[in-house]
Design a protein around this motif. Structure first.
Motif, PDB file in Angstrom:
ATOM      1  N   THR A 177     -26.301 -14.081  40.233  1.00  0.00           N
ATOM      2  CA  THR A 177     -26.077 -15.480  39.825  1.00  0.00           C
ATOM      3  C   THR A 177     -25.703 -16.272  41.069  1.00  0.00           C
ATOM      4  O   THR A 177     -24.967 -15.799  41.926  1.00  0.00           O
ATOM      5  CB  THR A 177     -24.963 -15.598  38.771  1.00  0.00           C
ATOM      6  N   ASP A 192     -25.231 -20.572  42.390  1.00  0.00           N
ATOM      7  CA  ASP A 192     -25.296 -22.032  42.190  1.00  0.00           C
ATOM      8  C   ASP A 192     -25.792 -22.430  40.793  1.00  0.00           C
ATOM      9  O   ASP A 192     -26.658 -23.311  40.666  1.00  0.00           O
ATOM     10  CB  ASP A 192     -26.197 -22.699  43.243  1.00  0.00           C
ATOM     11  N   GLY A 193     -25.325 -21.767  39.757  1.00  0.00           N
ATOM     12  CA  GLY A 193     -25.686 -22.167  38.394  1.00  0.00           C
ATOM     13  C   GLY A 193     -27.019 -21.635  37.894  1.00  0.00           C
ATOM     14  O   GLY A 193     -27.482 -22.012  36.828  1.00  0.00           O
ATOM     15  N   TYR A 194     -27.669 -20.782  38.678  1.00  0.00           N
ATOM     16  CA  TYR A 194     -28.896 -20.161  38.144  1.00  0.00           C
ATOM     17  C   TYR A 194     -28.897 -18.661  38.445  1.00  0.00           C
ATOM     18  O   TYR A 194     -28.099 -18.178  39.256  1.00  0.00           O
ATOM     19  CB  TYR A 194     -30.162 -20.843  38.684  1.00  0.00           C
ATOM     20  N   PRO A 214     -32.579 -21.173  35.159  1.00  0.00           N
ATOM     21  CA  PRO A 214     -31.398 -21.986  34.893  1.00  0.00           C
ATOM     22  C   PRO A 214     -30.498 -21.307  33.872  1.00  0.00           C
ATOM     23  O   PRO A 214     -30.978 -20.569  33.007  1.00  0.00           O
ATOM     24  CB  PRO A 214     -31.956 -23.301  34.352  1.00  0.00           C
ATOM     25  N   TYR A 215     -29.179 -21.569  33.999  1.00  0.00           N
ATOM     26  CA  TYR A 215     -28.220 -20.955  33.089  1.00  0.00           C
ATOM     27  C   TYR A 215     -27.776 -21.995  32.064  1.00  0.00           C
ATOM     28  O   TYR A 215     -27.374 -23.094  32.431  1.00  0.00           O
ATOM     29  CB  TYR A 215     -27.007 -20.465  33.889  1.00  0.00           C
ATOM     30  N   TYR A 216     -27.852 -21.687  30.797  1.00  0.00           N
ATOM     31  CA  TYR A 216     -27.305 -22.540  29.744  1.00  0.00           C
ATOM     32  C   TYR A 216     -26.291 -21.706  28.976  1.00  0.00           C
ATOM     33  O   TYR A 216     -26.569 -20.544  28.646  1.00  0.00           O
ATOM     34  CB  TYR A 216     -28.407 -23.005  28.774  1.00  0.00           C
ATOM     35  N   GLU A 217     -25.146 -22.317  28.673  1.00  0.00           N
ATOM     36  CA  GLU A 217     -24.099 -21.614  27.957  1.00  0.00           C
ATOM     37  C   GLU A 217     -24.621 -21.117  26.605  1.00  0.00           C
ATOM     38  O   GLU A 217     -24.440 -19.968  26.222  1.00  0.00           O
ATOM     39  CB  GLU A 217     -22.916 -22.596  27.780  1.00  0.00           C
TER      40      GLU A 217
END
Ligand SMILES: Cc1cc2nc3c(=O)[nH]c(=O)nc-3n(C[C@H](O)[C@H](O)[C@H](O)COP(=O)(O)OP(=O)(O)OC[C@H]3O[C@@H](n4cnc5c(N)ncnc54)[C@H](O)[C@@H]3O)c2cc1C
Length: 289
Positions: free
Chosen positions: A63, A65-67, A171-174
């Motif tokens: 993981t 920077d958010g991705y 991309p990461y989504y909660e």
């Protein structure tokens, strides 16, 4: 029989680009599960193979920077074994699980699957719904390209002669759930006849919920029907709605009749069924409606 070729295995990016700059016809070798067949069939010129397996920056799942960054050399087996992929990017786990056999999964890489760009490539539809980006590296630096723009046509991707695919960014989504389903002719090892990925962002919040669907092996590159996605987003998904969604999905594709694996009518019928299966498993279909 293979024709004679030169073989190099650079250990640094500088060595890699020195080789690719001087040799336009050089072929990049990752797991070799597609390339070696092409070389044997002599459908690809191959005076030189550049094996990238010694390049550490193309490895690993991390993981950042958010991705999530997945090196191009990540094997299908590593994808299947990754906890974060299984829990967060489940459609990729499903694709890895359906892929070939253990020996092939141990060798084949995600990068090779993407760059080979076969219409039925296992990772095509999961990466599309997950909004993946291709991280491409060349002597002039790095380019980051949305995956659906990276695939240009059957067996064609947006790579210049001296560029390589370094990684995939996700991309990461909660709040995100996804599934991938495919059909093949036999229970054992075969490429997909048709495959479907379904993803939902914010799945429990009906009003805010966003649904994405991608279909594979039904067009030259993985395909999304935005009209159907809008129909399914922000509303209760009832059986009545599902009937019109299945009709629209079927009408929106025109699979080629020369396909070896299945007739167009079968693929047209099955995209809806696979979508229904995924919606059910994701708990998105209203019970008894
Ligand atoms: C028995 C068998 C079963 C299979 N089953 C499946 C299946 O179920 N589903 C499926 O989708 N596929 C399947 N395949 C096809 C193949 O295994 C996959 O497409 C695999 O992911 C290719 O990865 P690789 O690392 O072996 O690529 P390689 O063969 O090494 O390379 C494939 C192509 O990509 C290029 N390339 C590779 N990596 C890079 C990079 N990082 N940058 C630039 N170019 C690159 C190569 O030059 C080559 O043109 C199967 C193949 C076999 C032989």
């Amino acid at each position: 029989m293979f024709k004679k070729f030169d073989y190099y295995a650079p250990k640094t990016l500088a060595e890699l680009f020195e080789l690719t700059n001087e040799n336009n016809e050089a072929q990049i070798l990752a797991g070799g599960t597609d390339l070696l067949l092409k070389l044997r069939e002599k459908t690809t010129p191959h005076k030189m193979l550049i094996d990238i397996k010694k390049l550490d920056n193309f490895r690993g799942i991390e993981t950042k920077d958010g991705y999530l960054r997945m090196g191009a050399l990540t094997t299908i087996r590593e994808i299947q074994a990754s906890k974060i992929i299984r829990e967060k990017y489940t459609a990729l786990y499903d694709a890895a699980k359906s892929f070939g056999c253990l020996e092939i999964r141990n060798r084949a890489t995600i990068g090779g699957n993407i760059v080979h760009a076969s219409p039925g490539a296992e990772f095509g539809t999961p990466l599309f719904v997950l909004a993946a980006e291709a991280e491409v590296i060349g002597p002039d630096g790095t380019r980051v390209i949305p995956i659906h723009e990276f695939w240009q046509d059957v067996y064609q991707v947006d790579l210049k002669d001296n560029e390589v695919l370094a990684a995939i960014r996700l991309p990461y989504y909660e709040k995100m759930v996804s599934r991938y389903h495919r059909l093949s002719r036999v229970k054992g090892m075969d490429l997909a006849i048709v495959g479907v990925s379904v993803l939902a962002l914010d799945p429990a919040n009906i009003e805010k919920r966003e649904v994405k669907i991608a279909m594979g092996a039904v067009a030259r590159i993985p395909f999304r029907n935005k009209e159907v996605e809008t129909m399914l987003s922000g509303v209760k998904i009832t059986n009545e709605l599902l009937v019109s969604v299945k009709e629209k999905l079927s009408d929106s594709i025109a699979p080629r009749s020369s396909s070896l694996r299945a007739k167009p009518a079968y693929k047209k019928a099955m995209v809806g069924n696979l979508t229904e299966q995924a919606l059910l498993e994701l708990g998105l279909l209203e019970e008894g409606e």
